[in-house]
Design an enzyme around this catalytic site. Sequence first.
Site: not given
Ligand code: IPM
Ligand code: MG
Length: 358
Positions: A224, A248, A252
């Site tokens: 967090d 993941d 992002d």
């Molecule tokens: C990523 C994507 C994948 C993940 C999905 C599409 C399964 O979000 O490569 O980050 O969660 O790993």
């Molecule tokens: Mg992802």
Amino acid sequence: MGKHILILEGDGIGPEIVREAVRVLDVVNRQFNLGITTEHGLMGGCSIDAHGVPLTDETLARARKADAILLGAVGGPKWDKLDRAIRPEKGLLKIRSQLGLYANLRPALLYPQLVEASSLKPEVVSGLDILIVRELAGGIYFGEPRGIRVLENGEREGYNTYKYSESEIIRIGRTAFEMARKRNGKVCSVDKANVLEATMLWREVMDELHKDYPDVELSHMYVDNAAMQLVRAPKQFDVLVTGNMFGDILSDAAAMLTGSIGMLPSASLDKDGRGMYEPCHGSAPDIAGQNIANPLATILSVSMMLRYSLNEPAVADAIEAAVGKVLDQGYRTADIYTEGKTKVSTSQMGDAVVAALN
Ligand code: IPM
Ligand code: MG
């Protein structure tokens, strides 16, 4: 002997962005006489449409034989309602686990030309260069038991298992420490060791492993806080190492620091450095087929492929320099467009990179 690449375009914007990346690969293949050969295969929704499953055994076998795999992106609303077992994402998870691609490298690098495109203040992000090392073949993504079951009282319950064995932690930890040695010598390990036992062990093992890398600085951070620090002061990080799910999510967030997730490549490597290369972004079904997606993340994934699996660092450098040049020239796809620049389509961006290489 020349190297062989399996190309999986996937779904949504996959075919458009991969087309431009393959053009770039063709150009450097000729220019540098690399002798690379390619073949195409299906994975994700396109494979479901053709064969009823997101990844056939035949495609998996071809993936095993290839020296590297270039992937676009998989998934889309068309396949969202399918049975859980044959969703497009299952193909991606299967190839990652079957090929033992446990080390996912997601560099978040801000090109100085794009400082205006970031949603953060220039002084917070300028010069940003961090590497997220995400464990990709274990953790809650693969832990058993998992499923959706009906309880005695008749209500449904969804459940997953978050686990990491010592050896899984050690192998990804080594990747992180070794990467840090080639960069700025700092690893921050991200966990939730105040709550989750799986990550309490993660933290312990990272500390033990650190003894092999005394020249690298190791710190620990709860996930967090790491999410907060990434948007507050991201330049404090060099290498971030974490489990599958946290990686993941954090990758992002890190992507947006660089202006657009459309700029972020990734490498997923096995123990011998063989790998699959794909942009960090998804299949973006909302803009698929419109020739507006940013192909640079996929083009930069080709560069990572040359660097990590094909042992051609000079060629990787040439592609990265070409990307820098087109950004200098002011070319921007919609996702990184700012006033005064030249807005280009997916294929025009490909043209510009090819021209910069020539
Ligand atoms: C990523 C994507 C994948 C993940 C999905 C599409 C399964 O979000 O490569 O980050 O969660 O790993
Ligand atoms: Mg992802």
